[in-house]
Scaffold this motif. Sequence first.
Motif, PDB file in Angstrom:
ATOM      1  N   PHE A 196       0.646  -1.178  -0.068  1.00 13.28           N
ATOM      2  CA  PHE A 196       0.027   0.032   0.118  1.00 13.28           C
ATOM      3  C   PHE A 196       1.032   1.292   0.034  1.00 13.28           C
ATOM      4  CE2 PHE A 196      -3.607  -2.122   2.445  1.00 13.28           C
ATOM      5  CZ  PHE A 196      -3.938  -2.739   1.193  1.00 13.28           C
ATOM      6  N   ARG A 197       1.767   1.176   0.692  1.00 12.22           N
ATOM      7  CA  ARG A 197       2.803   2.532   0.827  1.00 12.22           C
ATOM      8  C   ARG A 197       3.689   2.646  -0.471  1.00 12.22           C
ATOM      9  NH1 ARG A 197       4.937   1.038   7.103  1.00 12.22           N
ATOM     10  NH2 ARG A 197       3.274   2.303   8.073  1.00 12.22           N
ATOM     11  N   TRP A 198       3.944   1.529  -0.867  1.00  3.12           N
ATOM     12  CA  TRP A 198       4.707   1.563  -2.283  1.00  3.12           C
ATOM     13  C   TRP A 198       3.749   2.234  -3.197  1.00  3.12           C
ATOM     14  CZ3 TRP A 198       4.433   0.202  -7.231  1.00  3.12           C
ATOM     15  CH2 TRP A 198       5.451   0.139  -7.998  1.00  3.12           C
ATOM     16  N   GLY A 199       2.489   2.054  -3.346  1.00  5.59           N
ATOM     17  CA  GLY A 199       1.490   2.154  -4.379  1.00  5.59           C
ATOM     18  C   GLY A 199       1.188   3.835  -4.174  1.00  5.59           C
ATOM     19  N   ARG A 200       0.919   4.026  -2.751  1.00  2.00           N
ATOM     20  CA  ARG A 200       0.489   5.456  -2.567  1.00  2.00           C
ATOM     21  C   ARG A 200       1.586   6.542  -2.905  1.00  2.00           C
ATOM     22  NH1 ARG A 200      -3.602   7.404  -3.819  1.00  2.00           N
ATOM     23  NH2 ARG A 200      -3.827   8.859  -1.748  1.00  2.00           N
ATOM     24  N   ALA A 201       2.753   6.053  -2.725  1.00  2.00           N
ATOM     25  CA  ALA A 201       3.867   6.916  -2.789  1.00  2.00           C
ATOM     26  C   ALA A 201       4.055   7.088  -4.465  1.00  2.00           C
ATOM     27  CB  ALA A 201       5.386   6.361  -2.408  1.00  2.00           C
ATOM     28  N   ARG A 202       3.514   6.389  -5.298  1.00  2.00           N
ATOM     29  CA  ARG A 202       3.700   6.224  -6.693  1.00  2.00           C
ATOM     30  C   ARG A 202       2.371   6.898  -7.390  1.00  2.00           C
ATOM     31  NH1 ARG A 202       7.319   3.248  -4.293  1.00  2.00           N
ATOM     32  NH2 ARG A 202       9.381   3.007  -5.320  1.00  2.00           N
ATOM     33  N   GLY A 203       1.634   7.189  -6.572  1.00  2.00           N
ATOM     34  CA  GLY A 203       0.324   8.009  -7.059  1.00  2.00           C
ATOM     35  C   GLY A 203      -0.834   6.897  -7.655  1.00  2.00           C
ATOM     36  N   TYR A 204      -0.866   5.824  -7.301  1.00  2.00           N
ATOM     37  CA  TYR A 204      -1.857   4.852  -7.603  1.00  2.00           C
ATOM     38  C   TYR A 204      -3.122   5.194  -7.051  1.00  2.00           C
ATOM     39  CZ  TYR A 204       1.367   1.937 -10.188  1.00  2.00           C
ATOM     40  OH  TYR A 204       2.232   1.594 -11.112  1.00  2.00           O
ATOM     41  N   ASP A 205      -4.451   5.295  -7.574  1.00  2.00           N
ATOM     42  CA  ASP A 205      -5.645   5.958  -6.958  1.00  2.00           C
ATOM     43  C   ASP A 205      -6.444   4.746  -6.336  1.00  2.00           C
ATOM     44  OD1 ASP A 205      -5.441   8.481  -8.182  1.00  2.00           O
ATOM     45  OD2 ASP A 205      -5.496   7.240 -10.001  1.00  2.00           O
ATOM     46  N   VAL A 206      -6.193   3.469  -6.911  1.00  2.12           N
ATOM     47  CA  VAL A 206      -7.036   2.318  -6.369  1.00  2.12           C
ATOM     48  C   VAL A 206      -6.018   1.250  -5.882  1.00  2.12           C
ATOM     49  CG1 VAL A 206      -8.462   0.501  -6.763  1.00  2.12           C
ATOM     50  CG2 VAL A 206      -9.006   2.822  -7.577  1.00  2.12           C
ATOM     51  N   LEU A 207      -5.992   0.544  -4.887  1.00  3.06           N
ATOM     52  CA  LEU A 207      -5.412  -0.306  -4.491  1.00  3.06           C
ATOM     53  C   LEU A 207      -6.083  -1.816  -4.265  1.00  3.06           C
ATOM     54  CD1 LEU A 207      -3.120   1.456  -1.567  1.00  3.06           C
ATOM     55  CD2 LEU A 207      -2.560   0.848  -4.187  1.00  3.06           C
ATOM     56  N   VAL A 208      -5.446  -2.852  -4.711  1.00  5.32           N
ATOM     57  CA  VAL A 208      -6.270  -4.303  -4.563  1.00  5.32           C
ATOM     58  C   VAL A 208      -5.646  -5.134  -3.938  1.00  5.32           C
ATOM     59  CG1 VAL A 208      -7.544  -6.197  -6.099  1.00  5.32           C
ATOM     60  CG2 VAL A 208      -7.589  -3.679  -6.885  1.00  5.32           C
ATOM     61  N   GLU A 209      -6.163  -6.002  -3.139  1.00  4.41           N
ATOM     62  CA  GLU A 209      -5.549  -7.131  -2.492  1.00  4.41           C
ATOM     63  C   GLU A 209      -5.982  -8.455  -3.291  1.00  4.41           C
ATOM     64  OE1 GLU A 209      -5.680  -5.751   2.240  1.00  4.41           O
ATOM     65  OE2 GLU A 209      -6.508  -7.720   1.565  1.00  4.41           O
ATOM     66  N   MET A 210      -4.909  -9.263  -3.617  1.00  2.68           N
ATOM     67  CA  MET A 210      -5.190 -10.390  -4.267  1.00  2.68           C
ATOM     68  C   MET A 210      -4.471 -11.491  -4.123  1.00  2.68           C
ATOM     69  SD  MET A 210      -5.896 -10.980  -8.438  1.00  2.68           S
ATOM     70  CE  MET A 210      -4.541 -10.950  -8.938  1.00  2.68           C
ATOM     71  N   ASP A 211      -4.823 -12.770  -3.920  1.00  4.61           N
ATOM     72  CA  ASP A 211      -3.934 -13.902  -3.493  1.00  4.61           C
ATOM     73  C   ASP A 211      -3.258 -13.923  -4.998  1.00  4.61           C
ATOM     74  OD1 ASP A 211      -4.722 -13.950  -0.933  1.00  4.61           O
ATOM     75  OD2 ASP A 211      -5.782 -15.695  -1.235  1.00  4.61           O
ATOM     76  N   ALA A 212      -1.954 -14.664  -4.911  1.00  6.74           N
ATOM     77  CA  ALA A 212      -1.316 -15.317  -6.137  1.00  6.74           C
ATOM     78  C   ALA A 212      -1.562 -16.666  -6.215  1.00  6.74           C
ATOM     79  CB  ALA A 212       0.175 -15.309  -5.720  1.00  6.74           C
ATOM     80  N   ASP A 213      -2.378 -17.386  -5.644  1.00  2.00           N
ATOM     81  CA  ASP A 213      -2.703 -18.931  -5.848  1.00  2.00           C
ATOM     82  C   ASP A 213      -3.886 -19.138  -6.793  1.00  2.00           C
ATOM     83  OD1 ASP A 213      -4.524 -18.500  -4.258  1.00  2.00           O
ATOM     84  OD2 ASP A 213      -3.764 -19.594  -2.479  1.00  2.00           O
ATOM     85  N   GLY A 214      -4.487 -18.067  -7.228  1.00  2.19           N
ATOM     86  CA  GLY A 214      -5.835 -18.601  -8.065  1.00  2.19           C
ATOM     87  C   GLY A 214      -7.035 -18.880  -7.322  1.00  2.19           C
ATOM     88  N   SER A 215      -6.932 -18.788  -6.033  1.00  2.00           N
ATOM     89  CA  SER A 215      -8.060 -18.458  -5.132  1.00  2.00           C
ATOM     90  C   SER A 215      -9.018 -17.466  -5.462  1.00  2.00           C
ATOM     91  CB  SER A 215      -7.755 -18.543  -3.634  1.00  2.00           C
ATOM     92  OG  SER A 215      -7.228 -19.937  -3.203  1.00  2.00           O
ATOM     93  N   HIS A 216      -8.686 -16.504  -5.843  1.00  2.00           N
ATOM     94  CA  HIS A 216      -9.242 -15.079  -6.394  1.00  2.00           C
ATOM     95  C   HIS A 216      -9.244 -14.987  -7.577  1.00  2.00           C
ATOM     96  CE1 HIS A 216      -8.061 -13.419  -2.179  1.00  2.00           C
ATOM     97  NE2 HIS A 216      -9.141 -14.115  -1.997  1.00  2.00           N
ATOM     98  N   HIS A 217     -10.289 -14.960  -8.347  1.00  2.00           N
ATOM     99  CA  HIS A 217     -10.504 -14.924  -9.834  1.00  2.00           C
ATOM    100  C   HIS A 217     -10.431 -13.384 -10.228  1.00  2.00           C
ATOM    101  CE1 HIS A 217     -13.391 -18.745  -9.948  1.00  2.00           C
ATOM    102  NE2 HIS A 217     -12.301 -18.691  -8.752  1.00  2.00           N
ATOM    103  N   PRO A 218      -9.090 -13.186 -10.990  1.00  2.00           N
ATOM    104  CA  PRO A 218      -9.046 -11.791 -11.682  1.00  2.00           C
ATOM    105  C   PRO A 218     -10.211 -11.387 -12.369  1.00  2.00           C
ATOM    106  CG  PRO A 218      -7.113 -12.952 -11.705  1.00  2.00           C
ATOM    107  CD  PRO A 218      -8.034 -14.083 -11.344  1.00  2.00           C
ATOM    108  N   GLU A 219     -10.721 -12.371 -12.970  1.00  2.00           N
ATOM    109  CA  GLU A 219     -12.029 -12.233 -13.792  1.00  2.00           C
ATOM    110  C   GLU A 219     -13.108 -11.410 -13.104  1.00  2.00           C
ATOM    111  OE1 GLU A 219      -9.382 -15.323 -15.252  1.00  2.00           O
ATOM    112  OE2 GLU A 219     -10.538 -15.085 -13.528  1.00  2.00           O
ATOM    113  N   GLN A 220     -13.144 -11.263 -11.803  1.00  2.00           N
ATOM    114  CA  GLN A 220     -14.138 -10.864 -11.070  1.00  2.00           C
ATOM    115  C   GLN A 220     -13.658  -9.569 -10.345  1.00  2.00           C
ATOM    116  OE1 GLN A 220     -15.202 -13.972  -8.176  1.00  2.00           O
ATOM    117  NE2 GLN A 220     -16.601 -14.695  -9.357  1.00  2.00           N
ATOM    118  N   LEU A 221     -12.423  -9.111 -10.733  1.00  2.00           N
ATOM    119  CA  LEU A 221     -11.848  -7.786 -10.527  1.00  2.00           C
ATOM    120  C   LEU A 221     -12.711  -6.618 -11.022  1.00  2.00           C
ATOM    121  CD1 LEU A 221      -9.904  -6.048  -8.999  1.00  2.00           C
ATOM    122  CD2 LEU A 221      -8.370  -6.168 -10.525  1.00  2.00           C
ATOM    123  N   PRO A 222     -13.012  -6.642 -12.045  1.00  2.00           N
ATOM    124  CA  PRO A 222     -14.038  -5.494 -12.767  1.00  2.00           C
ATOM    125  C   PRO A 222     -15.041  -5.323 -11.852  1.00  2.00           C
ATOM    126  CG  PRO A 222     -13.196  -6.844 -14.533  1.00  2.00           C
ATOM    127  CD  PRO A 222     -12.927  -7.747 -13.322  1.00  2.00           C
TER     128      PRO A 222
END
Length: 263
Positions: A79-105
């Motif tokens: 979060f700190r890395w992202g806000r320091a670089r001006g990202y407006d929206v931050l997302v948490e997502m697991d790397a193992d495929g448990s969360h479906h990126p197709e549902q991010l929209p």
Amino acid sequence: MTAARVLVVVPTYDEAENVGPILDRLHRSVPGAHALVVDDGSPDGTGELAEALAARDERVHVLRRTVKAGLGPAYVAGFRWGRARGYDVLVEMDADGSHHPEQLPALLAALTEADLALGSRYVPGGRVEDWPAHRLLLSRAGNLWTRWALRLPLADATGGFRAVRGELVDRLPFDDVASHGYCFQVDWAWRAVRTGARVVEVPITFTERIAGRSKMTLSIVGEALVRVTWWGLQDRLAERLPGRVRRPVSGRVREGRRSNAVR
């Protein structure tokens, strides 16, 4: 939110089999999103693989840490890395495929009317696939206990697929977050609600990982049980002590609906 800069923070530890495919799916689903892989010194070469992916794709970034410090510190660093670089929206997502990126929209679309969009397995339309019965029971029981102990009006406070406006991240006191495991998710969702943030739960499908090993341990479950119970006791005691005024839970929480894709 259509013009927002989106950063998906993906903590990793021994996820070499999964990190490439999950980033591919992410960028097929939300081509404009950037990803930050926060690797906790994986001995299986996840960090090196992520750096190789970053060298080929400017949307991929890597934050490498030398020790396995846990989920909570990894997300706070991201979060700190992202806000320091001006990202407006931050997302948490697991790397193992448990969360479906197709549902991010759908999560991103929910931020048009919310500060925090939680991917929820336990609202109508949400579901869990391929989990053994004991894991599902543990998750359900943990969320029921959290809802009661903290008087937190969320069906799935422990879920780790969520999107948040950067302004809310800036308002929350992450410096004193000590939770390392999935209790971190409860911790900051509770903080968000208590600050009056607009919170929405969006139905998602959660799928058990196919490759690699789960990081869930009894110590992580124990941490969550102890912390949630202690926070709830402190909250109730504060109401009874003379001269102490409990901060009201004023956040607006509602169930989300499936939304059209946002790019």
